[in-house]
Design an enzyme around this catalytic site. Structure first.
Site, PDB file in Angstrom:
ATOM      1  N   GLY A   7      44.693  28.959  44.850  1.00  0.00           N
ATOM      2  CA  GLY A   7      43.854  28.829  46.036  1.00  0.00           C
ATOM      3  C   GLY A   7      42.425  29.170  45.690  1.00  0.00           C
ATOM      4  N   ALA A   9      38.601  31.017  46.565  1.00  0.00           N
ATOM      5  CA  ALA A   9      38.189  32.381  46.904  1.00  0.00           C
ATOM      6  C   ALA A   9      38.453  32.647  48.379  1.00  0.00           C
ATOM      7  CB  ALA A   9      36.703  32.571  46.583  1.00  0.00           C
ATOM      8  N   ARG A  10      39.050  33.794  48.666  1.00  0.00           N
ATOM      9  CA  ARG A  10      39.356  34.227  50.034  1.00  0.00           C
ATOM     10  C   ARG A  10      40.242  33.228  50.786  1.00  0.00           C
ATOM     11  NH1 ARG A  10      38.825  38.208  48.071  1.00  0.00           N
ATOM     12  NH2 ARG A  10      36.914  39.377  47.829  1.00  0.00           N
ATOM     13  N   GLY A  12      43.568  33.447  50.823  1.00  0.00           N
ATOM     14  CA  GLY A  12      44.809  34.097  51.245  1.00  0.00           C
ATOM     15  C   GLY A  12      45.879  34.056  50.169  1.00  0.00           C
ATOM     16  N   LYS A  13      45.512  33.618  48.975  1.00  0.00           N
ATOM     17  CA  LYS A  13      46.505  33.469  47.903  1.00  0.00           C
ATOM     18  C   LYS A  13      47.112  34.806  47.478  1.00  0.00           C
ATOM     19  CE  LYS A  13      42.894  33.181  44.387  1.00  0.00           C
ATOM     20  NZ  LYS A  13      41.808  33.452  45.341  1.00  0.00           N
ATOM     21  N   THR A  36      44.175  41.936  36.104  1.00  0.00           N
ATOM     22  CA  THR A  36      43.404  41.429  34.970  1.00  0.00           C
ATOM     23  C   THR A  36      41.913  41.665  35.124  1.00  0.00           C
ATOM     24  OG1 THR A  36      43.199  39.236  35.951  1.00  0.00           O
ATOM     25  CG2 THR A  36      45.114  39.616  34.517  1.00  0.00           C
ATOM     26  N   ALA A  37      41.476  42.111  36.285  1.00  0.00           N
ATOM     27  CA  ALA A  37      40.043  42.262  36.560  1.00  0.00           C
ATOM     28  C   ALA A  37      39.473  43.493  35.872  1.00  0.00           C
ATOM     29  CB  ALA A  37      39.800  42.374  38.059  1.00  0.00           C
ATOM     30  N   HIS A  51      41.535  44.726  47.048  1.00  0.00           N
ATOM     31  CA  HIS A  51      42.888  44.334  46.641  1.00  0.00           C
ATOM     32  C   HIS A  51      43.814  45.548  46.552  1.00  0.00           C
ATOM     33  CE1 HIS A  51      42.820  40.020  45.922  1.00  0.00           C
ATOM     34  NE2 HIS A  51      41.579  40.162  45.500  1.00  0.00           N
TER      35      HIS A  51
END
Length: 175
Positions: A7, A9-10, A12-13, A36-37, A51
């Site tokens: 999806g 950005a933003r 809802g994924k 991973t960020a 998140h």
């Protein structure tokens, strides 16, 4: 079982992926979140905190591992039956790979895809769909979009389920 959630950005994924993980936990699976960020600036720190807050709101017993580069090893070491692993997100992992001076992306990609078919348990991958926009102006951005597209195609081919989330609405593409 591999689930692939795409999806923008933003879109809802991540929320959709968390809901899918919750279904597995309700069946008795343990849950592991692989992040991973990397927080290189205040804005990214804020995103990561948002998140993290979403994960605490769902009341699941998440164990979290930070894995910005060695995703194949992380999955191999941690995947097991009766566990769901949610990896969020593959496009950040790809970015980390492309920006790493020590990464051989074609080799990393090949090893990663080979690893996927050998993993026990349920793995949910989240990734940003980036191919719907304009052609990027700089070479690194064009490489990123190309590599993300090829990675997504390869994962979609392997995955048992592929879902595209737009405006919070999941659309099943496969499975």
């Amino acid at each position: 079982m591999i689930h692939f959630v795409l999806g923008g950005a933003r879109s809802g994924k991540s929320r959709h992926a968390l809901a899918q993980a919750a279904k597995r936990v309700a069946l008795g699976d343990d849950c592991l979140f692989v992040a991973t960020a990397e927080a290189f600036d205040e804005e990214m720190t804020s995103r990561i905190q948002r998140h993290q807050q979403e994960r605490t709101e769902d009341d699941l017993p998440w164990r979290t591992l930070e894995c910005p580069l060695n995703l194949s090893d992380c999955l191999t070491e941690n995947a097991r039956h009766n566990q769901v692993i949610l990896v969020d997100c593959l496009t950040l992992w790809l970015t980390n790979q492309l920006l790493s001076k020590n990464s051989d992306w074609p080799q990393v990609r090949s090893e990663f895809l080979a690893t996927l078919s050998q993993l026990p348990g349920t793995i949910i991958f989240v990734s940003n769909e980036v191919g719907g926009g304009l052609v990027a102006a700089d070479p690194l951005s064009r490489q990123f979009v190309d590599e993300a597209g090829w990675l997504h195609q390869a994962i979609a081919n392997i995955a048992d389920e592929v879902v595209l989330v737009t405006a919070g609405l999941p659309m099943t593409l496969k499975g």
